[in-house]
Design a protein around this motif. Structure first.
Motif, PDB file in Angstrom:
ATOM      1  N   ILE A  17     -45.919  15.844  37.420  1.00 10.55           N
ATOM      2  CA  ILE A  17     -45.563  16.311  36.077  1.00 10.55           C
ATOM      3  C   ILE A  17     -45.522  17.833  36.061  1.00 10.55           C
ATOM      4  O   ILE A  17     -44.567  18.431  35.569  1.00 10.55           O
ATOM      5  N   CYS A  18     -46.540  18.476  36.614  1.00  9.98           N
ATOM      6  CA  CYS A  18     -46.549  19.942  36.636  1.00  9.98           C
ATOM      7  C   CYS A  18     -45.452  20.478  37.546  1.00  9.98           C
ATOM      8  O   CYS A  18     -44.870  21.527  37.257  1.00  9.98           O
ATOM      9  N   GLU A  19     -45.149  19.785  38.626  1.00  9.76           N
ATOM     10  CA  GLU A  19     -44.043  20.213  39.487  1.00  9.76           C
ATOM     11  C   GLU A  19     -42.724  20.164  38.722  1.00  9.76           C
ATOM     12  O   GLU A  19     -41.901  21.071  38.820  1.00  9.76           O
ATOM     13  N   ALA A  20     -42.522  19.116  37.940  1.00 10.92           N
ATOM     14  CA  ALA A  20     -41.292  19.000  37.145  1.00 10.92           C
ATOM     15  C   ALA A  20     -41.236  20.091  36.086  1.00 10.92           C
ATOM     16  O   ALA A  20     -40.181  20.699  35.867  1.00 10.92           O
ATOM     17  N   ILE A  21     -42.348  20.373  35.448  1.00  9.11           N
ATOM     18  CA  ILE A  21     -42.386  21.430  34.432  1.00  9.11           C
ATOM     19  C   ILE A  21     -42.033  22.773  35.065  1.00  9.11           C
ATOM     20  O   ILE A  21     -41.219  23.531  34.540  1.00  9.11           O
ATOM     21  N   GLY A  22     -42.626  23.075  36.214  1.00  9.17           N
ATOM     22  CA  GLY A  22     -42.377  24.347  36.884  1.00  9.17           C
ATOM     23  C   GLY A  22     -40.930  24.519  37.309  1.00  9.17           C
ATOM     24  O   GLY A  22     -40.385  25.620  37.269  1.00  9.17           O
ATOM     25  N   ALA A  23     -40.284  23.424  37.710  1.00  4.87           N
ATOM     26  CA  ALA A  23     -38.890  23.468  38.160  1.00  4.87           C
ATOM     27  C   ALA A  23     -37.917  23.194  37.015  1.00  4.87           C
ATOM     28  O   ALA A  23     -36.714  23.174  37.240  1.00  4.87           O
ATOM     29  N   GLN A  24     -38.429  22.961  35.819  1.00  5.66           N
ATOM     30  CA  GLN A  24     -37.620  22.613  34.648  1.00  5.66           C
ATOM     31  C   GLN A  24     -36.697  21.423  34.961  1.00  5.66           C
ATOM     32  O   GLN A  24     -35.511  21.429  34.662  1.00  5.66           O
ATOM     33  N   ARG A  25     -37.321  20.399  35.557  1.00  4.02           N
ATOM     34  CA  ARG A  25     -36.594  19.164  35.864  1.00  4.02           C
ATOM     35  C   ARG A  25     -37.048  18.068  34.911  1.00  4.02           C
ATOM     36  O   ARG A  25     -38.212  18.000  34.533  1.00  4.02           O
ATOM     37  N   MET A  26     -36.137  17.212  34.535  1.00  2.00           N
ATOM     38  CA  MET A  26     -36.440  16.117  33.625  1.00  2.00           C
ATOM     39  C   MET A  26     -37.334  15.096  34.319  1.00  2.00           C
ATOM     40  O   MET A  26     -37.361  15.011  35.543  1.00  2.00           O
ATOM     41  N   LEU A  27     -38.046  14.338  33.512  1.00  2.00           N
ATOM     42  CA  LEU A  27     -38.870  13.231  33.994  1.00  2.00           C
ATOM     43  C   LEU A  27     -38.309  11.929  33.451  1.00  2.00           C
ATOM     44  O   LEU A  27     -37.770  11.892  32.339  1.00  2.00           O
ATOM     45  N   GLU A  28     -38.455  10.871  34.235  1.00  2.00           N
ATOM     46  CA  GLU A  28     -38.102   9.523  33.795  1.00  2.00           C
ATOM     47  C   GLU A  28     -39.331   8.645  33.979  1.00  2.00           C
ATOM     48  O   GLU A  28     -40.069   8.782  34.946  1.00  2.00           O
ATOM     49  N   PHE A  29     -39.551   7.747  33.029  1.00  2.00           N
ATOM     50  CA  PHE A  29     -40.648   6.797  33.136  1.00  2.00           C
ATOM     51  C   PHE A  29     -40.427   5.674  32.134  1.00  2.00           C
ATOM     52  O   PHE A  29     -39.601   5.781  31.221  1.00  2.00           O
TER      53      PHE A  29
END
Length: 119
Positions: A17-29
């Motif tokens: 989650i923090c990696e996605a936030i740092g890279a400004q990448r979307m999450l799916e779940f």
């Protein structure tokens, strides 16, 4: 269980989650029986100790739709979490990096342009 350094809560964080936030990448779940696609803004713990994500849902999944504003998502209720390849520009005008709903914040977006190579 392990204690996150500096945290009052004996939990392990969902590092992706923090990696996605740092890279400004979307999450799916999957959450509550629906597939969700979100722009993650902030991650931490609530006052009750629940690991939580503040994110803006961008797909139409869910009963209420819930699109276009920051919602709180309990990480323990997420299933099939994955970091998407799509990036986003953090442009939610209501986003507060000092989110009052989270007692401890572990990572949050930084306003500004998208990372290089984003769509």
């Amino acid at each position: 269980m392990t204690r996150v350094e500096g945290s009052r809560y004996p939990r392990q964080l969902k590092i992706e989650i923090c990696e996605a936030i740092g890279a400004q990448r979307m999450l799916e779940f999957d959450y509550g029986g629906y597939h969700r696609v979100v722009q993650p803004y902030c991650h931490g713990f609530t006052r009750k100790g629940a690991e939580t994500l503040r994110a803006v849902q961008v797909n139409a999944g869910g009963r209420s739709g819930g699109r276009g504003y920051g919602k709180l998502w309990t990480v323990a209720k997420m299933q099939n979490l994955r970091v998407a390849v799509e990036t986003f520009a953090p442009d939610d005008p209501d986003y507060n990096p000092n989110d009052a709903a989270l007692l401890e914040i572990h990572c949050s977006v930084k306003a500004g342009p998208r990372p290089n190579g984003s769509g």
